[in-house]
Design a protein around this motif. Sequence first.
Motif, PDB file in Angstrom:
ATOM      1  N   GLY A  31      44.211 -32.521  27.211  1.00 48.65           N
ATOM      2  CA  GLY A  31      45.049 -31.329  27.096  1.00 48.65           C
ATOM      3  C   GLY A  31      45.788 -31.219  25.780  1.00 48.65           C
ATOM      4  O   GLY A  31      46.489 -30.231  25.545  1.00 48.65           O
ATOM      5  N   GLU A  32      45.654 -32.209  24.899  1.00 48.07           N
ATOM      6  CA  GLU A  32      46.355 -32.177  23.619  1.00 48.07           C
ATOM      7  C   GLU A  32      45.445 -31.658  22.509  1.00 48.07           C
ATOM      8  O   GLU A  32      44.227 -31.591  22.657  1.00 48.07           O
ATOM      9  CB  GLU A  32      46.883 -33.563  23.260  1.00 48.07           C
ATOM     10  N   ARG A  33      46.081 -31.301  21.387  1.00 48.74           N
ATOM     11  CA  ARG A  33      45.377 -30.782  20.223  1.00 48.74           C
ATOM     12  C   ARG A  33      45.413 -31.791  19.085  1.00 48.74           C
ATOM     13  O   ARG A  33      46.085 -32.820  19.182  1.00 48.74           O
ATOM     14  CB  ARG A  33      45.999 -29.447  19.780  1.00 48.74           C
ATOM     15  N   TRP A  34      44.709 -31.442  17.998  1.00 46.08           N
ATOM     16  CA  TRP A  34      44.661 -32.328  16.839  1.00 46.08           C
ATOM     17  C   TRP A  34      46.059 -32.577  16.281  1.00 46.08           C
ATOM     18  O   TRP A  34      46.380 -33.700  15.887  1.00 46.08           O
ATOM     19  CB  TRP A  34      43.751 -31.717  15.779  1.00 46.08           C
ATOM     20  N   ALA A  35      46.898 -31.542  16.256  1.00 52.35           N
ATOM     21  CA  ALA A  35      48.262 -31.698  15.745  1.00 52.35           C
ATOM     22  C   ALA A  35      49.035 -32.724  16.570  1.00 52.35           C
ATOM     23  O   ALA A  35      49.833 -33.494  16.023  1.00 52.35           O
ATOM     24  CB  ALA A  35      48.989 -30.355  15.758  1.00 52.35           C
ATOM     25  N   ASP A  36      48.805 -32.768  17.868  1.00 52.38           N
ATOM     26  CA  ASP A  36      49.460 -33.768  18.720  1.00 52.38           C
ATOM     27  C   ASP A  36      48.967 -35.167  18.380  1.00 52.38           C
ATOM     28  O   ASP A  36      49.752 -36.128  18.353  1.00 52.38           O
ATOM     29  CB  ASP A  36      49.181 -33.469  20.189  1.00 52.38           C
TER      30      ASP A  36
ATOM     31  N   LEU B   1      47.908 -36.210  15.508  1.00 43.20           N
ATOM     32  CA  LEU B   1      48.405 -36.616  14.198  1.00 43.20           C
ATOM     33  C   LEU B   1      49.825 -37.173  14.261  1.00 43.20           C
ATOM     34  O   LEU B   1      50.246 -37.902  13.362  1.00 43.20           O
ATOM     35  CB  LEU B   1      48.359 -35.433  13.232  1.00 43.20           C
ATOM     36  N   GLN B   2      50.559 -36.821  15.295  1.00 44.85           N
ATOM     37  CA  GLN B   2      51.928 -37.333  15.415  1.00 44.85           C
ATOM     38  C   GLN B   2      51.942 -38.847  15.577  1.00 44.85           C
ATOM     39  O   GLN B   2      52.908 -39.505  15.197  1.00 44.85           O
ATOM     40  CB  GLN B   2      52.627 -36.671  16.601  1.00 44.85           C
ATOM     41  N   GLY B   3      50.869 -39.399  16.112  1.00 46.65           N
ATOM     42  CA  GLY B   3      50.769 -40.847  16.244  1.00 46.65           C
ATOM     43  C   GLY B   3      50.121 -41.510  15.046  1.00 46.65           C
ATOM     44  O   GLY B   3      49.967 -42.737  15.019  1.00 46.65           O
ATOM     45  N   GLY B   4      49.719 -40.695  14.076  1.00 39.68           N
ATOM     46  CA  GLY B   4      49.076 -41.234  12.881  1.00 39.68           C
ATOM     47  C   GLY B   4      47.580 -40.988  12.889  1.00 39.68           C
ATOM     48  O   GLY B   4      46.954 -40.953  13.959  1.00 39.68           O
ATOM     49  N   VAL B   5      47.027 -40.832  11.695  1.00 36.92           N
ATOM     50  CA  VAL B   5      45.590 -40.551  11.581  1.00 36.92           C
ATOM     51  C   VAL B   5      44.752 -41.688  12.150  1.00 36.92           C
ATOM     52  O   VAL B   5      43.671 -41.462  12.710  1.00 36.92           O
ATOM     53  CB  VAL B   5      45.220 -40.305  10.102  1.00 36.92           C
ATOM     54  N   LEU B   6      45.254 -42.927  12.021  1.00 40.96           N
ATOM     55  CA  LEU B   6      44.492 -44.087  12.473  1.00 40.96           C
ATOM     56  C   LEU B   6      44.871 -44.522  13.890  1.00 40.96           C
ATOM     57  O   LEU B   6      44.489 -45.610  14.332  1.00 40.96           O
ATOM     58  CB  LEU B   6      44.694 -45.263  11.498  1.00 40.96           C
ATOM     59  N   SER B   7      45.626 -43.684  14.590  1.00 44.36           N
ATOM     60  CA  SER B   7      45.931 -43.984  15.984  1.00 44.36           C
ATOM     61  C   SER B   7      44.682 -43.796  16.831  1.00 44.36           C
ATOM     62  O   SER B   7      43.664 -43.274  16.353  1.00 44.36           O
ATOM     63  CB  SER B   7      47.053 -43.079  16.481  1.00 44.36           C
ATOM     64  N   GLY B   8      44.750 -44.194  18.097  1.00 45.92           N
ATOM     65  CA  GLY B   8      43.593 -44.049  18.965  1.00 45.92           C
ATOM     66  C   GLY B   8      43.137 -42.612  19.071  1.00 45.92           C
ATOM     67  O   GLY B   8      41.954 -42.301  18.919  1.00 45.92           O
ATOM     68  N   ALA B   9      44.094 -41.692  19.314  1.00 45.38           N
ATOM     69  CA  ALA B   9      43.746 -40.274  19.427  1.00 45.38           C
ATOM     70  C   ALA B   9      43.264 -39.722  18.093  1.00 45.38           C
ATOM     71  O   ALA B   9      42.342 -38.904  18.042  1.00 45.38           O
ATOM     72  CB  ALA B   9      44.957 -39.485  19.914  1.00 45.38           C
ATOM     73  N   GLY B  10      43.885 -40.183  17.002  1.00 45.85           N
ATOM     74  CA  GLY B  10      43.467 -39.720  15.673  1.00 45.85           C
ATOM     75  C   GLY B  10      42.038 -40.117  15.369  1.00 45.85           C
ATOM     76  O   GLY B  10      41.273 -39.331  14.789  1.00 45.85           O
TER      77      GLY B  10
ATOM     78  N   VAL C  93      42.294 -26.610  16.600  1.00 44.56           N
ATOM     79  CA  VAL C  93      43.419 -25.818  17.119  1.00 44.56           C
ATOM     80  C   VAL C  93      43.412 -25.640  18.633  1.00 44.56           C
ATOM     81  O   VAL C  93      44.397 -25.142  19.186  1.00 44.56           O
ATOM     82  CB  VAL C  93      43.465 -24.430  16.447  1.00 44.56           C
ATOM     83  N   VAL C  94      42.344 -26.019  19.305  1.00 44.28           N
ATOM     84  CA  VAL C  94      42.285 -25.835  20.764  1.00 44.28           C
ATOM     85  C   VAL C  94      42.479 -27.184  21.452  1.00 44.28           C
ATOM     86  O   VAL C  94      42.334 -28.238  20.820  1.00 44.28           O
ATOM     87  CB  VAL C  94      40.942 -25.208  21.196  1.00 44.28           C
TER      88      VAL C  94
END
Length: 236
Positions: A133-138, A140-149, A211-212
């Motif tokens: 349910g999260e987006r790319w901007a979300d 990035l808050q954990g960092g580009v090299l985070s798991g989601a990033g 963005v989605v």
Amino acid sequence: MSVFATLVEHLADLLQPLFGASAAAAAIVLFTALVRLLVHPLSRAAARGQKARTALQPKIAELRKKHGKNPEKLQKAVLELHAEEKVSPLAGCLPGMLQIPAFFLLYHLFSSDTIGGEANGLLGHRLFAAPLGERWADALQGGVLSGAGLVYAGLFVVVAFVAAFSYRIGKRMMAANPAAQVGGGEQLPGLGAVTKVMPFMSFFTLVTVAVVPLAAALYVVTSTAWSAVERSVLYR
């Protein structure tokens, strides 16, 4: 929404033994494949239509000779020829248009905190470390090299590869099918911009993915990859 959410949950439950925590993401990919299978007959019809437009080239060449000095009359004659032969210059747009409702359904499903008055349990599902349910901007808050990033980085690589492959197919198709042109390099009304932009359409997927919600991004990426493979087979 409630019915569709239940469908996704059931698919995720079925895929749980194979994909574990990413079962919902796999369910979305499977759902996308099912949608594309339903639309496939229209894609085949669009491919036949394009081949039919190519077959009209000799007749269009005759119309160019006859009405070459009158562009408006030439355009009208070409449109009438397409209507007479029951060939639509825009037939190839129908498969894509029919997928829009499925995309927006996924978009709203993973953008809503509640479904049917209850908490949206689908928002807790993930693709590896990235919540659906999260987006790319979300991410990035954990960092580009985070798991989601890193999940998004991998997704962007896949999108770029598919877009490049689709771009090559699109350029080949446009070069091999000048049926939309009339005389003196002019094109049928409304198709000029479409012809120029079409080969680049797959690259717009990169913007959409950014963005989605990730669930909707998975739908877009899977559908784009399907389209690239499908076109490479149908238009060869």
